[in-house]
Design a protein around this motif. Structure first.
Motif, PDB file in Angstrom:
ATOM      1  N   THR A  89      -2.021   9.681 -12.224  1.00  0.00           N
ATOM      2  CA  THR A  89      -1.749   8.393 -13.254  1.00  0.00           C
ATOM      3  C   THR A  89      -1.500   6.878 -12.451  1.00  0.00           C
ATOM      4  O   THR A  89      -2.567   6.002 -12.287  1.00  0.00           O
ATOM      5  CB  THR A  89      -0.980   8.355 -14.387  1.00  0.00           C
ATOM      6  N   ARG A  90      -0.574   7.155 -12.039  1.00  0.00           N
ATOM      7  CA  ARG A  90       0.089   5.611 -11.017  1.00  0.00           C
ATOM      8  C   ARG A  90      -1.162   4.579 -10.316  1.00  0.00           C
ATOM      9  O   ARG A  90      -1.304   4.031 -10.581  1.00  0.00           O
ATOM     10  CB  ARG A  90       0.936   5.660  -9.845  1.00  0.00           C
TER      11      ARG A  90
ATOM     12  N   GLN B  52      -7.324  -0.186 -11.522  1.00  0.00           N
ATOM     13  CA  GLN B  52      -6.978  -0.663 -12.870  1.00  0.00           C
ATOM     14  C   GLN B  52      -6.497  -2.328 -12.725  1.00  0.00           C
ATOM     15  O   GLN B  52      -7.168  -3.433 -13.189  1.00  0.00           O
ATOM     16  CB  GLN B  52      -6.477  -0.159 -14.187  1.00  0.00           C
ATOM     17  N   ARG B  53      -5.367  -2.425 -12.170  1.00  0.00           N
ATOM     18  CA  ARG B  53      -4.140  -3.801 -11.940  1.00  0.00           C
ATOM     19  C   ARG B  53      -4.828  -4.607 -11.280  1.00  0.00           C
ATOM     20  O   ARG B  53      -5.495  -5.676 -11.490  1.00  0.00           O
ATOM     21  CB  ARG B  53      -2.993  -2.952 -12.155  1.00  0.00           C
TER      22      ARG B  53
ATOM     23  N   GLU C 132      -4.048  -6.519  -1.956  1.00  0.00           N
ATOM     24  CA  GLU C 132      -3.831  -5.748  -1.523  1.00  0.00           C
ATOM     25  C   GLU C 132      -2.999  -4.251  -1.528  1.00  0.00           C
ATOM     26  O   GLU C 132      -3.630  -3.166  -1.902  1.00  0.00           O
ATOM     27  CB  GLU C 132      -3.561  -5.963   0.298  1.00  0.00           C
ATOM     28  N   LYS C 133      -2.286  -4.253  -2.465  1.00  0.00           N
ATOM     29  CA  LYS C 133      -1.422  -3.482  -2.309  1.00  0.00           C
ATOM     30  C   LYS C 133      -1.776  -2.186  -3.084  1.00  0.00           C
ATOM     31  O   LYS C 133      -1.832  -0.792  -3.269  1.00  0.00           O
ATOM     32  CB  LYS C 133      -0.227  -3.390  -2.689  1.00  0.00           C
ATOM     33  N   ASP C 134      -2.612  -2.786  -4.069  1.00  0.00           N
ATOM     34  CA  ASP C 134      -3.875  -1.985  -5.298  1.00  0.00           C
ATOM     35  C   ASP C 134      -4.424  -1.768  -4.953  1.00  0.00           C
ATOM     36  O   ASP C 134      -5.826  -0.662  -5.179  1.00  0.00           O
ATOM     37  CB  ASP C 134      -3.579  -2.722  -6.377  1.00  0.00           C
ATOM     38  N   ASN C 135      -5.836  -2.432  -3.825  1.00  0.00           N
ATOM     39  CA  ASN C 135      -6.901  -2.176  -2.916  1.00  0.00           C
ATOM     40  C   ASN C 135      -6.527  -1.181  -1.574  1.00  0.00           C
ATOM     41  O   ASN C 135      -6.777  -1.503  -0.565  1.00  0.00           O
ATOM     42  CB  ASN C 135      -7.343  -2.831  -2.129  1.00  0.00           C
ATOM     43  N   VAL C 136      -6.670   0.581  -2.610  1.00  0.00           N
ATOM     44  CA  VAL C 136      -6.257   1.129  -1.324  1.00  0.00           C
ATOM     45  C   VAL C 136      -6.631   2.615  -1.497  1.00  0.00           C
ATOM     46  O   VAL C 136      -7.070   3.179  -2.602  1.00  0.00           O
ATOM     47  CB  VAL C 136      -4.901   1.434  -1.035  1.00  0.00           C
ATOM     48  N   THR C 137      -7.129   3.718  -0.881  1.00  0.00           N
ATOM     49  CA  THR C 137      -7.728   4.784  -1.551  1.00  0.00           C
ATOM     50  C   THR C 137      -6.822   5.856  -2.253  1.00  0.00           C
ATOM     51  O   THR C 137      -5.541   5.692  -2.078  1.00  0.00           O
ATOM     52  CB  THR C 137      -8.092   5.559   0.066  1.00  0.00           C
ATOM     53  N   LEU C 138      -6.747   6.794  -2.283  1.00  0.00           N
ATOM     54  CA  LEU C 138      -5.989   7.811  -3.196  1.00  0.00           C
ATOM     55  C   LEU C 138      -5.018   8.513  -1.864  1.00  0.00           C
ATOM     56  O   LEU C 138      -4.087   8.782  -2.610  1.00  0.00           O
ATOM     57  CB  LEU C 138      -6.328   9.141  -3.894  1.00  0.00           C
TER      58      LEU C 138
END
Length: 75
Positions: free
Chosen positions: A2-3, A9-10, A14-20
């Motif tokens: 979920t995180r 979505q947010r 850069e911190k949100d543009n990563v692979t799983l």
């Protein structure tokens, strides 16, 4: 995950543009106190009077908050 889904979505930089995989590695470092802040989340949780998770619906989250407040009011 979920995180991870919420971070994608947010999309806040850069911190949100990563692979799983990268996200999970970062989460593990934070859990162990090796992240940017140095906070060991597992240790912090051990000392908490109440833990609320935000992994479900808004209604579930709201219920957890209400239950946490009632538990704290009894102390």
């Amino acid at each position: 995950h979920t995180r991870y889904e919420r971070s994608i979505q947010r999309g806040e930089g850069e911190k949100d543009n990563v692979t799983l995989e990268e996200f999970l590695e970062n989460a593990k470092r934070e859990d162990d106190g090796k992240g940017a802040t140095g906070a060991n989340i597992r240790e912090v949780l051990k000392g908490a009077d109440v833990v609320v998770t935000n992994n479900g619906t808004i209604a579930e989250f709201t219920l957890q908050i209400e239950e946490a407040l009632l538990a704290l009011a009894k102390k």
